[in-house]
Motif scaffolding. Sequence first.
Motif, PDB file in Angstrom:
ATOM      1  N   VAL A 180       0.841  -1.201   0.000  1.00  0.00           N
ATOM      2  CA  VAL A 180       0.000   0.000   0.000  1.00  0.00           C
ATOM      3  C   VAL A 180       0.871   1.243   0.000  1.00  0.00           C
ATOM      4  N   GLN A 181       0.480   2.206  -0.839  1.00  0.00           N
ATOM      5  CA  GLN A 181       1.166   3.497  -0.864  1.00  0.00           C
ATOM      6  C   GLN A 181       0.100   4.583  -0.986  1.00  0.00           C
ATOM      7  N   ALA A 182       0.214   5.629  -0.182  1.00  0.00           N
ATOM      8  CA  ALA A 182      -0.776   6.709  -0.213  1.00  0.00           C
ATOM      9  C   ALA A 182      -0.084   8.053  -0.067  1.00  0.00           C
ATOM     10  N   ALA A 183      -0.802   9.101  -0.481  1.00  0.00           N
ATOM     11  CA  ALA A 183      -0.230  10.442  -0.439  1.00  0.00           C
ATOM     12  C   ALA A 183      -0.127  10.971   0.990  1.00  0.00           C
ATOM     13  N   ASP A 184      -0.885  10.396   1.928  1.00  0.00           N
ATOM     14  CA  ASP A 184      -0.824  10.847   3.314  1.00  0.00           C
ATOM     15  C   ASP A 184      -0.955   9.646   4.243  1.00  0.00           C
ATOM     16  N   GLN A 185      -0.488   9.800   5.460  1.00  0.00           N
ATOM     17  CA  GLN A 185      -0.449   8.695   6.425  1.00  0.00           C
ATOM     18  C   GLN A 185      -1.839   8.219   6.815  1.00  0.00           C
ATOM     19  N   LEU A 186      -2.788   9.135   6.896  1.00  0.00           N
ATOM     20  CA  LEU A 186      -4.147   8.760   7.294  1.00  0.00           C
ATOM     21  C   LEU A 186      -4.768   7.816   6.267  1.00  0.00           C
ATOM     22  N   SER A 187      -4.620   8.153   4.992  1.00  0.00           N
ATOM     23  CA  SER A 187      -5.149   7.291   3.938  1.00  0.00           C
ATOM     24  C   SER A 187      -4.459   5.940   3.943  1.00  0.00           C
ATOM     25  N   ALA A 188      -3.135   5.958   4.132  1.00  0.00           N
ATOM     26  CA  ALA A 188      -2.384   4.703   4.160  1.00  0.00           C
ATOM     27  C   ALA A 188      -2.854   3.818   5.302  1.00  0.00           C
ATOM     28  N   ALA A 189      -3.044   4.414   6.486  1.00  0.00           N
ATOM     29  CA  ALA A 189      -3.487   3.641   7.647  1.00  0.00           C
ATOM     30  C   ALA A 189      -4.880   3.063   7.421  1.00  0.00           C
ATOM     31  N   GLY A 190      -5.756   3.865   6.805  1.00  0.00           N
ATOM     32  CA  GLY A 190      -7.104   3.387   6.530  1.00  0.00           C
ATOM     33  C   GLY A 190      -7.112   2.214   5.570  1.00  0.00           C
ATOM     34  N   LEU A 191      -6.332   2.311   4.502  1.00  0.00           N
ATOM     35  CA  LEU A 191      -6.267   1.226   3.525  1.00  0.00           C
ATOM     36  C   LEU A 191      -5.683  -0.042   4.139  1.00  0.00           C
ATOM     37  N   VAL A 192      -4.599   0.132   4.903  1.00  0.00           N
ATOM     38  CA  VAL A 192      -3.980  -1.028   5.553  1.00  0.00           C
ATOM     39  C   VAL A 192      -4.979  -1.690   6.503  1.00  0.00           C
ATOM     40  N   GLY A 193      -5.730  -0.869   7.241  1.00  0.00           N
ATOM     41  CA  GLY A 193      -6.717  -1.417   8.160  1.00  0.00           C
ATOM     42  C   GLY A 193      -7.805  -2.201   7.438  1.00  0.00           C
ATOM     43  N   PHE A 194      -8.314  -1.635   6.317  1.00  0.00           N
ATOM     44  CA  PHE A 194      -9.325  -2.327   5.520  1.00  0.00           C
ATOM     45  C   PHE A 194      -8.824  -3.691   5.064  1.00  0.00           C
ATOM     46  N   LEU A 195      -7.615  -3.686   4.525  1.00  0.00           N
ATOM     47  CA  LEU A 195      -7.098  -4.889   3.871  1.00  0.00           C
ATOM     48  C   LEU A 195      -6.655  -5.945   4.883  1.00  0.00           C
ATOM     49  N   GLU A 196      -6.068  -5.514   6.004  1.00  0.00           N
ATOM     50  CA  GLU A 196      -5.613  -6.485   7.005  1.00  0.00           C
ATOM     51  C   GLU A 196      -6.784  -7.200   7.674  1.00  0.00           C
ATOM     52  N   ALA A 197      -7.984  -6.608   7.563  1.00  0.00           N
ATOM     53  CA  ALA A 197      -9.161  -7.248   8.147  1.00  0.00           C
ATOM     54  C   ALA A 197      -9.648  -8.429   7.311  1.00  0.00           C
ATOM     55  N   ARG A 198      -9.107  -8.555   6.107  1.00  0.00           N
ATOM     56  CA  ARG A 198      -9.501  -9.656   5.230  1.00  0.00           C
ATOM     57  C   ARG A 198      -8.538 -10.829   5.394  1.00  0.00           C
ATOM     58  N   PRO A 199      -9.040 -12.003   5.725  1.00  0.00           N
ATOM     59  CA  PRO A 199      -8.145 -13.142   5.974  1.00  0.00           C
ATOM     60  C   PRO A 199      -7.386 -13.608   4.742  1.00  0.00           C
ATOM     61  N   GLU A 200      -7.909 -13.295   3.532  1.00  0.00           N
ATOM     62  CA  GLU A 200      -7.253 -13.759   2.312  1.00  0.00           C
ATOM     63  C   GLU A 200      -6.181 -12.797   1.819  1.00  0.00           C
ATOM     64  N   ILE A 201      -5.962 -11.697   2.570  1.00  0.00           N
ATOM     65  CA  ILE A 201      -5.011 -10.666   2.158  1.00  0.00           C
ATOM     66  C   ILE A 201      -3.971 -10.449   3.242  1.00  0.00           C
ATOM     67  N   VAL A 202      -2.713 -10.283   2.848  1.00  0.00           N
ATOM     68  CA  VAL A 202      -1.658  -9.899   3.778  1.00  0.00           C
ATOM     69  C   VAL A 202      -0.990  -8.639   3.227  1.00  0.00           C
ATOM     70  N   VAL A 203      -0.809  -7.640   4.067  1.00  0.00           N
ATOM     71  CA  VAL A 203      -0.208  -6.371   3.655  1.00  0.00           C
ATOM     72  C   VAL A 203       1.290  -6.405   3.948  1.00  0.00           C
ATOM     73  N   LEU A 204       2.084  -6.138   2.933  1.00  0.00           N
ATOM     74  CA  LEU A 204       3.538  -6.137   3.066  1.00  0.00           C
ATOM     75  C   LEU A 204       4.053  -4.731   3.361  1.00  0.00           C
ATOM     76  N   ASP A 205       5.228  -4.658   3.942  1.00  0.00           N
ATOM     77  CA  ASP A 205       5.891  -3.363   4.112  1.00  0.00           C
ATOM     78  C   ASP A 205       6.279  -2.812   2.748  1.00  0.00           C
ATOM     79  N   ALA A 206       6.398  -1.500   2.662  1.00  0.00           N
ATOM     80  CA  ALA A 206       6.688  -0.848   1.382  1.00  0.00           C
ATOM     81  C   ALA A 206       7.989  -1.344   0.761  1.00  0.00           C
ATOM     82  N   ASP A 207       8.982  -1.709   1.611  1.00  0.00           N
ATOM     83  CA  ASP A 207      10.269  -2.141   1.065  1.00  0.00           C
ATOM     84  C   ASP A 207      10.221  -3.564   0.501  1.00  0.00           C
ATOM     85  N   ARG A 208       9.059  -4.219   0.584  1.00  0.00           N
ATOM     86  CA  ARG A 208       8.906  -5.561   0.011  1.00  0.00           C
ATOM     87  C   ARG A 208       8.006  -5.530  -1.224  1.00  0.00           C
TER      88      ARG A 208
END
Length: 207
Positions: A9-37
């Motif tokens: 996930v990459q976003a123009a601001d931290q709030l948007s990034a946190a929201g997207l990560v939160g949405f996606l991490e709540a899904r068991p079929e999805i894993v969110v990687l760090d930006a450097d991966r």
Amino acid sequence: MEKRIRVVVQAADQLSAAGLVGFLEARPEIVVLDADRRDEADVAVLAVGRLDEEVEAGLRRLAARAPVPVVLVLDEIEETDVLTAAECRVVALLPRSGATGERVARGVLAAASGGGVMPPGMVADLLDHVRRLRRQLTAPASERGRLTTREVEVLRLMADGLDTAEIATTLSYSERTIKNVFYGITSRLNLRNRPHAVAYALRRGVI
């Protein structure tokens, strides 16, 4: 257990990034990687204000380095954005106003399975663009080499040294329109860059 979809996930601001990560991490079929991966990701999710030249350049770099499908969330979506997005491996284009957690996740799942999600009104624009390209490719060489009045105007201003923003202001078009005009010229005539396109117009005596 099925393999989980790896998302960066990459976003123009931290709030948007946190929201997207939160949405996606709540899904068991999805894993969110760090930006450097990023190179390990199956899908990239990007949230920005608009698809300007800087964002487009970043998408093209991403496509060249790690060719993964992209889910793009935009504050503002212009009609021509769908064409640029398709060229940059964006397979899901969502307006931020309607980008609920469920819709973003659905876009990620569609991207991972080889599908896509586009605003309905823009699909027609993309299809029209494809039809125009087909007509150009099947037209006689003499017709493909012709430049429209608008294309000549753009090339003439390029020859005068104006950049995209200055050409758009001079001709009262958006920067996106100017970029699409130039892309149409270079793709139709197999031209490499601005100097090559200007040289082509000069040889034909139209500027």
